[in-house]
Write a protein that holds these residues in place. Structure first.
Motif: not given
Length: 124
Positions: A100-124
């Motif tokens: 957003f032109g504001v912050v360089k880094h963002v923190e996330a709860n990895y396990t909860k974000a994956l299970t809720s669908g907010e994030m997903s892994k990129v297949n290599p």
């Protein structure tokens, strides 16, 4: 014939019971350098990724919505395991721009974000 079925059932039960590490933890171990994608949510805000609040984004002069991060590829820069069993990750844009032109880094709860669908892994 019943003995064969019983023996087959017993052997298959031992095979699945022999797995000492749950499948979920095998697949969900983040490493520094992993690439993830931020997905769009049905909710207005992200619950497990700590983006800045919309009013902060608007005060900085940008459009106050999260649509600019939908489909954005991010890289894991740091992994922190809590005593609660939750894994926190520090995320950075893959193209090294600010969120957003504001912050360089963002923190996330990895396990909860994956299970809720907010994030997903990129297949290599």
């Amino acid at each position: 014939m019943k003995k064969i079925y019983l023996l087959l059932l017993l052997v298959s039960g031992f095979t699945f019971a022999n797995n000492t590490q749950p499948l979920e933890s095998i697949q969900n171990d983040p490493k520094v350098g992993d690439v993830l994608v931020i997905n769009s949510t049905s909710n207005i805000k992200y619950n497990h990724i700590d983006f800045p609040q919309l009013n902060i984004i608007a005060k900085k002069g940008n459009i106050a919505n999260y649509k600019s991060v939908h489909g954005k590829r991010v890289v894991v820069k740091e992994v922190v395991n809590n005593e609660n069993g939750h894994t926190k990750v520090l995320l950075e844009n893959e193209d090294n721009t600010k969120f957003f032109g504001v912050v360089k880094h963002v923190e996330a709860n990895y396990t909860k974000a994956l299970t809720s669908g907010e994030m997903s892994k990129v297949n290599p």
